[in-house]
Design a protein around this motif. Structure first.
Motif, mmCIF file in Angstrom:
data_model
loop_
_atom_site.group_PDB
_atom_site.id
_atom_site.type_symbol
_atom_site.label_atom_id
_atom_site.label_comp_id
_atom_site.label_asym_id
_atom_site.label_seq_id
_atom_site.Cartn_x
_atom_site.Cartn_y
_atom_site.Cartn_z
ATOM 1 N N SER A 72 0.899 -1.180 0.024
ATOM 2 C CA SER A 72 -0.059 0.130 0.076
ATOM 3 C C SER A 72 0.804 1.127 0.036
ATOM 4 C CB SER A 72 -0.886 -0.069 1.004
ATOM 5 O OG SER A 72 -0.235 0.083 2.402
ATOM 6 N N TYR A 73 1.994 1.158 0.606
ATOM 7 C CA TYR A 73 2.908 2.393 0.661
ATOM 8 C C TYR A 73 3.294 2.768 -0.688
ATOM 9 C CZ TYR A 73 6.779 -0.709 0.442
ATOM 10 O OH TYR A 73 8.026 -1.663 0.173
ATOM 11 N N LEU A 74 3.208 1.919 -1.809
ATOM 12 C CA LEU A 74 3.508 2.572 -2.933
ATOM 13 C C LEU A 74 2.568 3.243 -3.806
ATOM 14 C CD1 LEU A 74 5.570 -0.796 -4.379
ATOM 15 C CD2 LEU A 74 6.490 1.189 -3.475
ATOM 16 N N HIS A 75 1.400 3.159 -3.278
ATOM 17 C CA HIS A 75 0.208 3.857 -3.801
ATOM 18 C C HIS A 75 0.053 3.456 -5.261
ATOM 19 C CE1 HIS A 75 -0.685 6.020 -0.324
ATOM 20 N NE2 HIS A 75 0.612 6.078 -0.276
ATOM 21 N N TYR A 76 -0.028 2.154 -5.929
ATOM 22 C CA TYR A 76 -0.208 1.816 -7.362
ATOM 23 C C TYR A 76 -1.326 2.292 -7.758
ATOM 24 C CZ TYR A 76 -1.017 -1.175 -11.020
ATOM 25 O OH TYR A 76 -1.394 -1.792 -12.313
ATOM 26 N N GLU A 77 -1.078 2.781 -9.082
ATOM 27 C CA GLU A 77 -2.378 3.019 -9.707
ATOM 28 C C GLU A 77 -2.389 3.076 -11.346
ATOM 29 O OE1 GLU A 77 -3.564 7.305 -9.352
ATOM 30 O OE2 GLU A 77 -1.471 7.976 -9.449
ATOM 31 N N LYS A 78 -3.484 2.723 -11.964
ATOM 32 C CA LYS A 78 -3.482 2.740 -13.403
ATOM 33 C C LYS A 78 -3.727 4.050 -13.649
ATOM 34 C CE LYS A 78 -3.851 -1.511 -14.997
ATOM 35 N NZ LYS A 78 -3.399 -2.271 -15.985
ATOM 36 N N ARG B 275 4.424 5.475 -6.080
ATOM 37 C CA ARG B 275 5.056 6.502 -5.719
ATOM 38 C C ARG B 275 6.656 6.023 -5.257
ATOM 39 N NH1 ARG B 275 1.620 9.164 -0.950
ATOM 40 N NH2 ARG B 275 0.333 9.750 -2.800
ATOM 41 N N ILE B 276 7.527 6.915 -5.567
ATOM 42 C CA ILE B 276 8.770 6.797 -5.319
ATOM 43 C C ILE B 276 9.261 6.576 -3.908
ATOM 44 C CG2 ILE B 276 11.225 7.307 -5.533
ATOM 45 C CD1 ILE B 276 10.338 8.155 -8.351
ATOM 46 N N LYS B 277 8.800 7.522 -3.030
ATOM 47 C CA LYS B 277 8.998 7.589 -1.545
ATOM 48 C C LYS B 277 7.747 7.992 -0.913
ATOM 49 C CE LYS B 277 12.165 9.908 1.599
ATOM 50 N NZ LYS B 277 11.596 10.618 2.500
ATOM 51 N N ASN B 278 7.331 7.342 0.030
ATOM 52 C CA ASN B 278 6.282 7.782 0.546
ATOM 53 C C ASN B 278 6.259 9.220 1.291
ATOM 54 O OD1 ASN B 278 3.631 7.053 1.477
ATOM 55 N ND2 ASN B 278 4.190 6.269 3.561
#
Length: 106
Positions: free
Chosen positions: A55-61, A73-76
């Protein structure tokens, strides 16, 4: 997963920790380390579903201009995102977006 770099500057940033094209990004060693860790995570992941679970990567299409691409996201807590294209068991890293107006930040 197989990770390929579309841009040699992104490969240099991963392998050497610096890149002329991403000079401003290269100066922040914490972000470079975070970038390397994300690429490493992508390499050891069996499939994209494993990346989605973090979840900390905040993956999204992505949509609109970047339709067909995904990002993490590269850095939270930071704005920079790693944009990539996913195809079966292969990820092609396209670019790092260094936009300060992502998500409507003012």
């Amino acid at each position: 997963m197989i990770v390929e770099f579309e841009d040699s500057a992104l490969c240099d940033l991963y392998e050497l920790g610096k890149s002329k094209e991403y000079k401003a990004f290269s100066k922040n060693k914490i972000k470079v380390i975070a970038y390397k860790q994300i690429v490493d995570l992508m390499m050891v992941a069996e499939n994209i579903e494993e990346i989605k679970l973090l979840s900390y990567l905040h993956y999204e299409k992505l949509k609109h201009n970047y339709s067909g691409y995904s990002s993490v996201r590269i850095k939270n807590g930071e704005i920079e995102r790693l944009i990539f294209k996913e195809e079966n068991d292969k990820i092609t890293i396209t670019l790092i977006e260094l936009s300060t107006n992502h998500y409507g930040n003012k």
